[in-house]
Enzyme design. Structure first.
Site, PDB file in Angstrom:
ATOM      1  N   PHE A 143       0.857  -1.191   0.000  1.00 63.57           N
ATOM      2  CA  PHE A 143       0.000   0.000   0.000  1.00 63.57           C
ATOM      3  C   PHE A 143       0.890   1.237   0.000  1.00 63.57           C
ATOM      4  O   PHE A 143       1.774   1.372   0.837  1.00 63.57           O
ATOM      5  CB  PHE A 143      -0.934   0.045   1.218  1.00 63.57           C
ATOM      6  CG  PHE A 143      -1.909   1.183   1.118  1.00 63.57           C
ATOM      7  CD1 PHE A 143      -3.048   1.080   0.326  1.00 63.57           C
ATOM      8  CD2 PHE A 143      -1.669   2.392   1.773  1.00 63.57           C
ATOM      9  CE1 PHE A 143      -3.934   2.149   0.191  1.00 63.57           C
ATOM     10  CE2 PHE A 143      -2.553   3.457   1.638  1.00 63.57           C
ATOM     11  CZ  PHE A 143      -3.690   3.332   0.852  1.00 63.57           C
ATOM     12  N   ASP A 228       9.229   2.578   1.583  1.00 63.33           N
ATOM     13  CA  ASP A 228       8.079   3.352   2.044  1.00 63.33           C
ATOM     14  C   ASP A 228       7.959   3.088   3.538  1.00 63.33           C
ATOM     15  O   ASP A 228       7.481   2.036   3.957  1.00 63.33           O
ATOM     16  CB  ASP A 228       6.829   2.898   1.280  1.00 63.33           C
ATOM     17  CG  ASP A 228       5.552   3.587   1.777  1.00 63.33           C
ATOM     18  OD1 ASP A 228       5.573   4.166   2.885  1.00 63.33           O
ATOM     19  OD2 ASP A 228       4.537   3.526   1.061  1.00 63.33           O
ATOM     20  N   LYS A 257       2.671  10.076   8.334  1.00 63.12           N
ATOM     21  CA  LYS A 257       1.941   9.599   9.512  1.00 63.12           C
ATOM     22  C   LYS A 257       2.493  10.135  10.834  1.00 63.12           C
ATOM     23  O   LYS A 257       2.249  11.265  11.198  1.00 63.12           O
ATOM     24  CB  LYS A 257       1.877   8.075   9.502  1.00 63.12           C
ATOM     25  CG  LYS A 257       0.932   7.526   8.414  1.00 63.12           C
ATOM     26  CD  LYS A 257       0.576   6.093   8.638  1.00 63.12           C
ATOM     27  CE  LYS A 257      -0.308   5.525   7.539  1.00 63.12           C
ATOM     28  NZ  LYS A 257      -1.731   5.745   7.755  1.00 63.12           N
TER      29      LYS A 257
HETATM   30  C1  LIG Z   1       2.876   2.307   3.797  1.00 57.65           C
HETATM   31  C2  LIG Z   1       1.994   3.460   3.462  1.00 57.65           C
HETATM   32  N1  LIG Z   1       2.354   4.298   2.481  1.00 57.65           N
HETATM   33  C3  LIG Z   1       1.601   5.366   2.147  1.00 57.65           C
HETATM   34  C4  LIG Z   1       0.406   5.615   2.783  1.00 57.65           C
HETATM   35  C5  LIG Z   1      -0.413   6.799   2.379  1.00 57.65           C
HETATM   36  O1  LIG Z   1      -0.301   7.817   3.339  1.00 57.65           O
HETATM   37  P1  LIG Z   1      -1.339   9.022   3.355  1.00 57.65           P
HETATM   38  O2  LIG Z   1      -2.665   8.460   3.743  1.00 57.65           O
HETATM   39  O3  LIG Z   1      -0.772   9.978   4.369  1.00 57.65           O
HETATM   40  O4  LIG Z   1      -1.353   9.614   1.980  1.00 57.65           O
HETATM   41  C6  LIG Z   1      -0.016   4.764   3.820  1.00 57.65           C
HETATM   42  C7  LIG Z   1      -1.287   5.003   4.519  1.00 57.65           C
HETATM   43  O5  LIG Z   1      -1.856   4.154   5.161  1.00 57.65           O
HETATM   44  C8  LIG Z   1       0.795   3.660   4.164  1.00 57.65           C
HETATM   45  O6  LIG Z   1       0.449   2.806   5.135  1.00 57.65           O
END
Ligand SMILES: Cc1ncc(COP(=O)(O)O)c(C=O)c1O
Length: 321
Positions: A143, A228, A257
């Site tokens: 994700f 990520d 986050k």
């Molecule tokens: C691993 C990861 N990358 C990116 C995101 C996306 O982040 P945002 O919701 O701040 O755009 C998330 C959100 O859950 C995530 O868990």
């Protein structure tokens, strides 16, 4: 006087009237928090096991963070990236000194940090290896966010449905399967992008030696390694960054986050050689790294150290497991 029990119903009804229904929400309206406790509009108390989707690492209404936000809001909220911004410089220095990276770019969310990572990887690889070198391999069950590029990077069809056509140049392989990854590498491959521990696709840990073998493979094939750490970063796994558990450093990393402790901020960090392809005009964000969010994120990092929260996270994690 309105019956407090009706206040919650009123909020639910008004949300249905005015807000696009993109979330399935619990039928409660949270009005305040303190530490790990939340209180709803009817005064019910809850133990917060969600932390605002892996965000509120210092808990709610932490006095240090509240004071930092208050103090900065009385000095300067926003000025744009056309000027130098002291809290932004301080935060970048803190992140660089604590990580593998040499340079930072600030955005407003995890998806935006990943967008920046994808753009940087494409620009670097195209400049270095030619116009066709832009493919990124990501993982099934991953994700990476909800923008067009990041849903494409996300290896789960349910997030693609209804939004096609997706961005060209992404391939998906099973998380943890190095042979599958090797089989899809070609001369157009620019990067491998993954969460060191998958979050939204289930809490999936990498098999032993997977990340170190992946690092070796990326070195051998001249591929960028992008972590990520939007969800795993800033102490969520008991280290400041999850990659520290395996001693495997990426070339590019995204954060968001927990970085702002509740203020919306994302960051994309990279080694100098890669970062150097971003020049004035390559990428930008009006709000990215503004004084307020950077002052908050700086305070979050300071507090994690001052209050020994990484140690506490390790102890609580072991206890909870
Ligand atoms: C691993 C990861 N990358 C990116 C995101 C996306 O982040 P945002 O919701 O701040 O755009 C998330 C959100 O859950 C995530 O868990």
């Amino acid at each position: 006087m309105t019956n407090p029990n009706n206040l919650n119903k009123e909020c639910i009804n008004q949300a249905a009237d005015y807000i696009m229904p993109t979330y399935g929400r619990f039928p409660i309206t949270i009005t305040k928090g303190k530490g790990c406790w939340l209180y709803d509009i009817n005064g019910n108390k809850y133990l917060d096991m969600l932390a605002g989707l892996a965000v509120c690492n210092l808990g709610h209404a932490h006095p240090r963070l509240a004071n930092a936000i208050c103090a900065q809001s009385q000095k300067l909220l926003h000025i744009s990236n056309l000027y130098h911004i002291e809290p932004q410089i301080k935060l970048a220095k803190q992140l660089i000194e604590a990580s593998f990276a040499d340079k930072a770019f600030f955005a407003n969310s995890g998806a935006e940090a990943n967008e920046a990572a994808i753009k940087l990887a494409r620009k670097y690889s195209k400049e270095k290896y030619g116009a066709e070198c832009y493919e990124i391999i990501t993982m099934k069950q991953s994700f990476h966010g909800r923008t067009m590029a990041t849903i494409t990077a996300t290896g789960q069809e349910k997030f693609h449905k209804g939004f096609e056509p997706l961005l060209p140049g992404f391939k998906y392989v099973p998380f943890g399967d190095l042979s599958a990854l090797i089989s899809v590498i070609n001369s157009n491959t620019a990067a491998v992008m993954l969460e060191p521990i998958q979050g939204e696709g289930g809490v999936n840990l990498p098999p032993d030696a997977y990340l170190s073998n992946l690092r070796k493979l990326c070195n051998d094939k001249d591929l960028l390694l992008i972590f990520d750490e939007v969800q795993t970063g800033i102490g969520r796994t008991g280290k400041l960054f999850a990659y520290e558990h395996w001693g495997v450093e990426p070339d590019i990393m995204s954060l968001a986050k927990a970085l702002g402790g509740g203020m919306p901020i994302g960051a994309m960090l990279a080694k100098d050689e890669v970062a150097s392809v971003f020049t004035p005009g390559s990428h930008a964000s009006t709000f990215g790294g503004n004084p307020l969010v950077c002052a908050a994120a700086s305070c979050v990092l300071d507090t994690i150290i001052k209050e020994d929260l990484l140690d506490n996270t390790q102890q609580m994690g072991a206890y909870f497991t």
